[in-house]
Each structure stands twice: as structure tokens, then as C-alpha cells.
Enzyme design. Sequence first.
Site, mmCIF file in Angstrom:
data_model
loop_
_atom_site.group_PDB
_atom_site.id
_atom_site.type_symbol
_atom_site.label_atom_id
_atom_site.label_comp_id
_atom_site.label_asym_id
_atom_site.label_seq_id
_atom_site.Cartn_x
_atom_site.Cartn_y
_atom_site.Cartn_z
ATOM 1 N N ASP A 24 0.814 -1.217 0.000
ATOM 2 C CA ASP A 24 0.000 0.000 0.000
ATOM 3 C C ASP A 24 0.852 1.273 0.000
ATOM 4 O O ASP A 24 0.746 2.116 0.917
ATOM 5 C CB ASP A 24 -0.939 -0.006 1.218
ATOM 6 C CG ASP A 24 -1.790 -1.270 1.265
ATOM 7 O OD1 ASP A 24 -2.246 -1.727 0.196
ATOM 8 O OD2 ASP A 24 -2.003 -1.804 2.371
ATOM 9 N N GLU A 202 -12.888 -1.127 -6.732
ATOM 10 C CA GLU A 202 -12.814 -2.098 -5.644
ATOM 11 C C GLU A 202 -12.389 -1.422 -4.339
ATOM 12 O O GLU A 202 -13.096 -1.477 -3.350
ATOM 13 C CB GLU A 202 -11.807 -3.208 -5.998
ATOM 14 C CG GLU A 202 -11.691 -4.308 -4.975
ATOM 15 C CD GLU A 202 -12.845 -5.310 -5.017
ATOM 16 O OE1 GLU A 202 -13.595 -5.317 -6.021
ATOM 17 O OE2 GLU A 202 -12.996 -6.079 -4.039
#
Length: 447
Positions: A24, A202
Site C-alpha cells: 500500500d 474495488e
Amino acid sequence: MTHEEMKRNYHFNNPIIQTNYTADPAPMVYNGRLYLYTSHDEDGSTWFTMNDWRCYSTADMVNWTDHGAVMHFRQFHWARGDAWAGQCVERNGKFYFYVPISKKGGWNAVGVAVADSPTGPFWDPLGHPLVETNTGDIDPTVFIDDDGQAYLYWGNPYLWYVKLNEDMISYDQEVGVVQVSLTPEGFGKRVSDDPKRPTLYEEGPWFYKRGGLYYMVYAASGIPENIAYATSPSPTGPWTYRGIIMPTQGTSFTNHPGVCDFKGRSYFFYHNGALPGGGGFTRSVCVEEFTYNPDGTFPTINMTTSGVSPVANLDPYIRQEAETIAWSYGVRTEPCSRGGMNVCRIDDGDYIKVRSVDFGTGAAAFSACVASVKDGGAMELRLDRPDGELIGVLDVPNTRDETNWQLCRTSVSRAFGVHDLFFVFRGKGEAKEELFKFDFWQFDPIE
Ligand code: FUB
């Protein structure tokens, strides 16, 4: 990649962090450096076992300095875990780090922490979540527009935003928490029976503006994810779906974008499962350079192992941290007893690559700060390859205590011009593992 492949592939530059599993990626440019905040998959994870956020920084895009874990989920006394994807932004000299965490006895919520420096320490000014909808409040992305209005977007499967107040730790209550209308025109049509996921959107949104156009880059298409994007003429839509930037690649079923410009070039950060033992729950951040098309659209960006080129050379004649690394094999990092970080778990045959080191008209000597409770060992200084030209060997003594740091020095020859520098670690006598710890280094030029 296997351990053997990792050792052999000294010319690789992706993943950019080899000393931990990281995911991330969230880049932030501040004061001439690019700071990269990452989440952190614990070793051997078989689920998203994630407890803290790490930070790395670079001035040249290839050598990354490890600042360690800059925040733990326990910093939020109301949190029970799940230190997932966050983003940090600077405003008026303070650093605001927006992160998703699970509440004690509850679901994910978005918290905010504040610091006076990009590497912390961060503290929780609210003592409670900044925002929560109880619908998958993960992956916050923050952007401060030219007019000073800051926006926070987040969410899976829904996409939400708030307009942050100037204090960055509260939001406009009149506007409230706004749900973005996820239409196929805006975010691409998904072939799915799930009414909650009618579009490709998503999770993992990354929101920013470039040349008057607003971008929402996001993890898309369900599992396994690719990365797609939408653009808008305003910060709050209407959004137009623009296509897939990064196809589904790598061995992680998630992906997560981070996009920024640095020193006149554009960079796309993402994660995959490329390190040994890597996969969907043991991920690693990577970066690619790209050029926007003339109309502001993205080219297709593929995952590579070659990564990016340096935008500056590294100066070996000032103190450099041992944990400033372009590629490494075998070693780890840890908080240093003297403050900051040091390199540890140094075994015989391990190495560190530092890219694009400018020795200029020549180096005469090398010093390194080391500590050892074993017989010590040695550091071979080599150019361009782990078995490249040997320019010096530093003998590392037993310093009798792992907190007893000593500055050791050796003479150096044949180091001129710009080279990749390799520290190749060697044992002494019977000692082959955990040979010593390494804090910083510096060369002296030929007078
Ligand atoms: O890292 C945990 C979760 O996986 C993130 O919040 C998502 O974006 C995905 O990368």
C-alpha cells in the site's frame, strides 16, 4: 523469486524494499525528498496481519533510507488492529497521516494522526475515529486543492468523501459524508452479480490533481486486482472512466496505487508478491517511471524488476546511513541503540547495493560505524557487482557489546567516477551468521 534468485539478481531494483514485506505505497514529496509510507505485512502472514506503518525516503529515487515503523495501531487507543493502507500529507509544517484501523469491538474506521516531522512521532489528536460509515472504511486518500480545500476519499466497496476543515482533523458537517455514485460511465462496468460492486472500483483510491484535471486511481476489477482510473473536471465529479493502467500482474491478489511527480518525473508506485516467501499477504512495494500522454491520460504501466533510474548521484563523502539501500540480500534493519535505524542480521555472503555513488576524482579511505559481539567480520567494498572490483576491505572487530559502536577505517584505492557500490559481508573464523551491526558509513576523498 527464491532466495537464490534474489542473491543472484543484484541488478534488480524492484521491489524497492527488501528488508521487510511492505504494501500500500503512499508517496509524499517534502523538502526535496520523497517520503514513502507503507503498510507492513508481518513475516509469514497468512492473512492481512498488519500492525504498523513504515516510512522510507529518497533523494534520488533509487537509494531508500529506512526510517522504521513510524506508527503502530496502538497509537490509537480505540483500535484493535488492522493497520492497512494510509496516506500522509503536509500542511503548514504539520504532517497528517490518515489510516484505516479496526475499532475495538467494531469494524474498520478512518483515524488521523499528527506529527511535526514526516517520520513522526505521530499522535492521535482526536481519541476516536475521524470518520466511519460501517461499510468498509478503509484506504483513505487525501488531497489539498489549490484553493486550500482538502478532500478525504476512502472505502471498499463504496467510495466516500468528506471535505476536511482547515485543521485537517475534522470535516465540514454541513456537506457531511458523501457517497460517490459509482456508475459504469464513471468507474467502468463490472460483470458481476454483486449489487454492491456494479463497477470496476474495488478499493485503494488515490486522489490528486494534475494540470486542472482530477484523477481517481484505484484498485479495480475484484480479485485479482488490476489498477484503473477515472478523471473529473472537479474534485467531486462527475467522474469519467479512463481504463486500466496496470494489468493484473505479480503474485499478490491485491494491488494499490500511489502516484506522484518528483524532480520533474512522474512515478507510479504499486505492490506485488515478488520477494522470497512473497504473495497476497506478504507483499512488496515497487515503482515505475512513466510519462503522461499529451492529453493527460496514462500509458499502460507494467511491473518490472529493473525499476527506475537515479535522478541524482549519491555523495559518499558525507555520512550515509547503512539503511540507505537500493537492493540488498539477506540483511534486515532495526531501531538503533544510538537512535535512528541500523542494518542487522548480517550473515556471511549477504550484501547491500547503493546505486550511483559519485566518487569524483577518487576516494582514499572508508569509515563505518559497527558493533559486534562475535569475532567480528569484514566488509568488502566492491564496484558495480558483488564480485566486482575490490576497492577496499574493512576489518570489523569484536566491540564486546552490540551497543558499543566503533568507527572503523580502512584505506581505499581505484574508486573514481560514478559506480554502484556493494558492501559484501564476510565472516571471520567460525562466525558465519549475525556477524555485526552496521549504522553508517563515509568515504574520504583523495586530498
Ligand atoms: O493492505 C490491506 C488491504 O489490502 C488494503 O487496505 C487494500 O488496499 C489492499 O491492498
